[in-house]
Motif scaffolding. Structure first.
Motif, PDB file in Angstrom:
ATOM      1  N   VAL A   1       1.653  -8.931   0.078  1.00  0.00           N
ATOM      2  CA  VAL A   1       2.036  -7.538   0.359  1.00  0.00           C
ATOM      3  C   VAL A   1       1.143  -6.985   1.469  1.00  0.00           C
ATOM      4  CG1 VAL A   1       2.488  -5.275  -0.647  1.00  0.00           C
ATOM      5  CG2 VAL A   1       2.510  -7.314  -2.113  1.00  0.00           C
ATOM      6  N   ASN A   2       1.753  -6.366   2.463  1.00  0.00           N
ATOM      7  CA  ASN A   2       1.011  -5.845   3.627  1.00  0.00           C
ATOM      8  C   ASN A   2       1.597  -4.509   4.068  1.00  0.00           C
ATOM      9  OD1 ASN A   2       3.435  -6.710   4.593  1.00  0.00           O
ATOM     10  ND2 ASN A   2       2.601  -7.786   6.386  1.00  0.00           N
ATOM     11  N   ASP A   3       1.607  -3.562   3.139  1.00  0.00           N
ATOM     12  CA  ASP A   3       2.323  -2.303   3.400  1.00  0.00           C
ATOM     13  C   ASP A   3       1.533  -1.263   4.178  1.00  0.00           C
ATOM     14  OD1 ASP A   3       0.843  -2.386   0.891  1.00  0.00           O
ATOM     15  OD2 ASP A   3       1.588  -0.374   0.490  1.00  0.00           O
ATOM     16  N   ASP A   4       0.228  -1.476   4.358  1.00  0.00           N
ATOM     17  CA  ASP A   4      -0.594  -0.428   4.986  1.00  0.00           C
ATOM     18  C   ASP A   4      -0.382  -0.427   6.501  1.00  0.00           C
ATOM     19  OD1 ASP A   4      -2.559   1.260   5.962  1.00  0.00           O
ATOM     20  OD2 ASP A   4      -4.072   0.573   4.545  1.00  0.00           O
ATOM     21  N   VAL A   5       0.259   0.626   6.991  1.00  0.00           N
ATOM     22  CA  VAL A   5       0.620   0.659   8.417  1.00  0.00           C
ATOM     23  C   VAL A   5      -0.513   1.159   9.300  1.00  0.00           C
ATOM     24  CG1 VAL A   5       3.062   0.998   7.923  1.00  0.00           C
ATOM     25  CG2 VAL A   5       1.613   3.003   8.258  1.00  0.00           C
ATOM     26  N   ALA A   6      -1.672   1.476   8.704  1.00  0.00           N
ATOM     27  CA  ALA A   6      -2.753   2.079   9.485  1.00  0.00           C
ATOM     28  C   ALA A   6      -3.226   1.148  10.593  1.00  0.00           C
ATOM     29  CB  ALA A   6      -3.923   2.452   8.569  1.00  0.00           C
ATOM     30  N   VAL A   7      -3.609  -0.055  10.216  1.00  0.00           N
ATOM     31  CA  VAL A   7      -4.209  -0.950  11.218  1.00  0.00           C
ATOM     32  C   VAL A   7      -3.661  -2.366  11.097  1.00  0.00           C
ATOM     33  CG1 VAL A   7      -6.380   0.285  11.517  1.00  0.00           C
ATOM     34  CG2 VAL A   7      -6.168  -1.370   9.667  1.00  0.00           C
ATOM     35  N   GLU A   8      -3.516  -2.988  12.223  1.00  0.00           N
ATOM     36  CA  GLU A   8      -3.191  -4.412  12.324  1.00  0.00           C
ATOM     37  C   GLU A   8      -4.541  -5.120  12.352  1.00  0.00           C
ATOM     38  OE1 GLU A   8      -0.357  -7.085  12.124  1.00  0.00           O
ATOM     39  OE2 GLU A   8       0.176  -4.970  12.482  1.00  0.00           O
ATOM     40  N   ASP A   9      -4.789  -6.045  11.440  1.00  0.00           N
ATOM     41  CA  ASP A   9      -6.101  -6.674  11.275  1.00  0.00           C
ATOM     42  C   ASP A   9      -7.133  -5.608  10.873  1.00  0.00           C
ATOM     43  OD1 ASP A   9      -4.870  -8.969  12.169  1.00  0.00           O
ATOM     44  OD2 ASP A   9      -5.589  -8.742  14.225  1.00  0.00           O
ATOM     45  N   SER A  10      -8.092  -6.027  10.055  1.00  0.00           N
ATOM     46  CA  SER A  10      -9.062  -5.068   9.523  1.00  0.00           C
ATOM     47  C   SER A  10     -10.279  -5.826   9.054  1.00  0.00           C
ATOM     48  CB  SER A  10      -8.401  -4.293   8.383  1.00  0.00           C
ATOM     49  OG  SER A  10      -9.305  -3.449   7.734  1.00  0.00           O
ATOM     50  N   LEU A  11     -11.180  -5.129   8.366  1.00  0.00           N
ATOM     51  CA  LEU A  11     -12.446  -5.729   7.959  1.00  0.00           C
ATOM     52  C   LEU A  11     -12.225  -7.014   7.153  1.00  0.00           C
ATOM     53  CD1 LEU A  11     -15.273  -4.779   8.535  1.00  0.00           C
ATOM     54  CD2 LEU A  11     -15.282  -3.535   6.376  1.00  0.00           C
ATOM     55  N   TYR A  12     -11.271  -7.000   6.238  1.00  0.00           N
ATOM     56  CA  TYR A  12     -11.071  -8.172   5.370  1.00  0.00           C
ATOM     57  C   TYR A  12      -9.694  -8.793   5.533  1.00  0.00           C
ATOM     58  CZ  TYR A  12     -14.785  -5.507   3.057  1.00  0.00           C
ATOM     59  OH  TYR A  12     -15.908  -4.768   2.786  1.00  0.00           O
ATOM     60  N   THR A  13      -8.999  -8.488   6.625  1.00  0.00           N
ATOM     61  CA  THR A  13      -7.623  -8.976   6.744  1.00  0.00           C
ATOM     62  C   THR A  13      -7.283  -9.490   8.123  1.00  0.00           C
ATOM     63  OG1 THR A  13      -7.020  -6.687   7.231  1.00  0.00           O
ATOM     64  CG2 THR A  13      -6.451  -7.508   5.043  1.00  0.00           C
ATOM     65  N   SER A  14      -6.386 -10.493   8.131  1.00  0.00           N
ATOM     66  CA  SER A  14      -5.584 -10.762   9.321  1.00  0.00           C
ATOM     67  C   SER A  14      -4.244 -10.103   9.019  1.00  0.00           C
ATOM     68  CB  SER A  14      -5.367 -12.249   9.512  1.00  0.00           C
ATOM     69  OG  SER A  14      -6.596 -12.903   9.435  1.00  0.00           O
ATOM     70  N   GLY A  15      -3.779  -9.296   9.936  1.00  0.00           N
ATOM     71  CA  GLY A  15      -2.551  -8.555   9.682  1.00  0.00           C
ATOM     72  C   GLY A  15      -2.856  -7.293   8.900  1.00  0.00           C
ATOM     73  N   ARG A  16      -1.821  -6.697   8.359  1.00  0.00           N
ATOM     74  CA  ARG A  16      -1.985  -5.417   7.678  1.00  0.00           C
ATOM     75  C   ARG A  16      -2.483  -5.607   6.246  1.00  0.00           C
ATOM     76  NH1 ARG A  16       3.673  -2.381   9.121  1.00  0.00           N
ATOM     77  NH2 ARG A  16       3.963  -2.940   6.934  1.00  0.00           N
TER      78      ARG A  16
END
Lengths: 333, 333
Positions: free
Chosen positions: B134-149
């Protein structure tokens, strides 16, 4: 202090509209009032159960509107009693001819305004009105806004039981009888780790040091029993629960319903930590937990803290607690 | 910072025991793990739906265990992925022979450990495992602990829909198909007014000035899109919802489910103020709100703030959302 609000003076108005827009089929707002009622009110051939009080305790009271619980909920401004006129409008809007039970938390303003409202409704529309006053908070006798004990989280159980009895089609005196049975057998004690912040004031209602908590706090931040150094969750749970047991003196083997209630700003994870200790105390004392509720039922805005409620049960109360209810904040299937 | 806990390192362990002691007939804990499962797991002749992730987001995930939703929930330490071994134990405990769907929020640790766990379970017990991320957060593409949303509150809707499809007795590929349909049609954006405080650290994870909020915050306090001056609830709701609409581009007349989700420390009254504005935006855009949820579904400990989730519906999703569910945190009748 930051809050998700617009004008502080509009919070209650906008919150009520936001509730109705979340439940448009279930709830409606009486025009030009802060009263929400079941959309199908008055429900024919049923005693109505209504309540109300100052806002800031959400989901209390409007969150408990629906089949099996409340017919109407009058919201005052934050921590302020609703007016007698609005309460009277609610009573008249909910009455099907079978009478109305007012469930009132024991605060002077609420008690006075519900009483006046009941008289108004009787005069204007010949509604039969009965009333119970909930005073489950064992922390203090008399308080900032009360003669006698305060009414707090145990009120939800009065809504549940009286609402079930009304839903069964029973008469007003029977609905009142079981409401009083709950009041006679329920006790609550709470604690605050932090003060609440009202929208109008925008800063803490009272000061608590970084290493200090208040035992016996009221749901408006009224003074409790004592300020003590921060303790572990287990110690806090013991202090709260001992006081509740002292009041109720359940006999060994008694069946009870317990509530660990969050004050609004406390994470659910912490409430479960408290419940763990509470249930181990129940086992030690040889009380039987028939049901355990954990969550935010009667809050104090963003206050961090919790309260422990115990209701001693009999077969009739168990049946009524198990009776179906369908409300925004509580569902029993 | 004061918390209702005992030893900070024991929070997750004690919280899980507290959950089971609140729901002893419905939930059980797998020995020597932080995994909770439905008491009747494995449910015969049913695909199992399981999830998990770091703790601190309660009621996520264990609050959604029960008929019509999850069969198992693996809890990591606070904001830390559960281990592959524990996830694998969960998968094997929940499998009835009909296969298991892993519902994973898109964080690197979770994705890696669920993948390894799936392989372990397949090797050890020949379990058929499928997975959705699940990758529903539209705030940022890639983040501290993620590739993608990131995966956030939309995950609850995946639990609901996949759980309903499994409850109907459908096969694993069908359960996975509807889970992916939710993921393709859901978007979320959140904001923080204050930082969360983890039990271990005992102080704010990040600093926010008294007049500052962060838009697009992650549920672990990961950086969002921008820091802005404190705004009104209506302005915040607009900023969050516009971003969600931009992502989903629902067509005029589209039916949607909306969630105003509290981050853990925000009073319910404020969430209703946000819902009021959200529903008025829905009307302006000519979208039809089929259902509106307001409450704490996916939290970040004691963070103050909220997120807005929108799911664009079709007939199949509406049927599955309306399918009965009976869990500690969500009941659908």
């Amino acid at each position: 202090m930051k809050k998700l609000i617009n004008e502080p003076s509009a919070v209650v108005d906008e919150m009520l509209d936001g509730m109705v827009s979340a439940h448009p089929d279930e709830l409606r707002r009486l025009a030009d009032t802060n009263v929400l009622v079941r959309n199908d009110a008055p429900v024919s051939d049923k005693v109505a159960v209504v309540s109300g009080g100052g806002s800031g305790h959400e989901p209390t009271h409007a969150g408990y509107l629906g089949p099996g619980m409340l017919d109407g909920a009058a919201a005052g401004e934050v921590f302020t009693s609703p007016t007698a006129d609005e309460i009277s409008e609610m009573i008249q809007a909910c009455d099907s001819g079978k009478g109305v039970l007012n469930v009132v938390k024991n605060y002077e303003g609420d008690v006075m305004n519900f009483e006046t409202a009941g008289e108004l409704a009787e005069m204007e529309s010949d509604v039969e009105v009965a009333e119970v006053v909930v005073n489950d908070d064992v922390a203090v006798e008399d308080s900032l806004y009360t003669s006698g004990r305060r009414g707090v989280c145990g009120t939800i159980l009065v809504h549940k039981v009286a609402g079930a009895m009304a839903d069964r089609g029973e008469e007003l005196d029977e609905v009142k009888r079981v409401a009083e049975k709950v009041i006679d057998n329920v006790a609550t004690m709470g604690t605050a780790l932090t003060s609440c912040v009202t929208p109008e004031k925008g800063e803490p209602t009272f000061d608590l040091a970084e290493d200090e908590i208040e035992l016996g706090i009221g749901i408006h931040g009224e003074p409790g029993v004592e300020r003590v150094e921060m303790m572990s969750a287990d110690e806090i749970t013991e202090r709260l629960t001992e006081k509740v047991f002292d009041d109720l003196s359940p006999s060994s083997g008694a069946e009870v319903l317990t509530i660990v209630n969050g004050m609004g700003g406390t994470p659910l994870s912490e409430l479960y930590v408290v419940n763990r200790k509470l249930q181990s105390m129940m086992e030690e004392r040889d009380f039987m937990t028939w049901d355990a509720w954990v969550g935010d039922y009667m809050t104090s805005l963003d206050m961090q803290g919790c309260s422990v409620t115990v209701l001693v049960l009999d077969d009739e109360l168990k049946e009524l607690l198990a009776h179906p209810a369908a409300t925004p904040a509580l569902t029993v299937q």
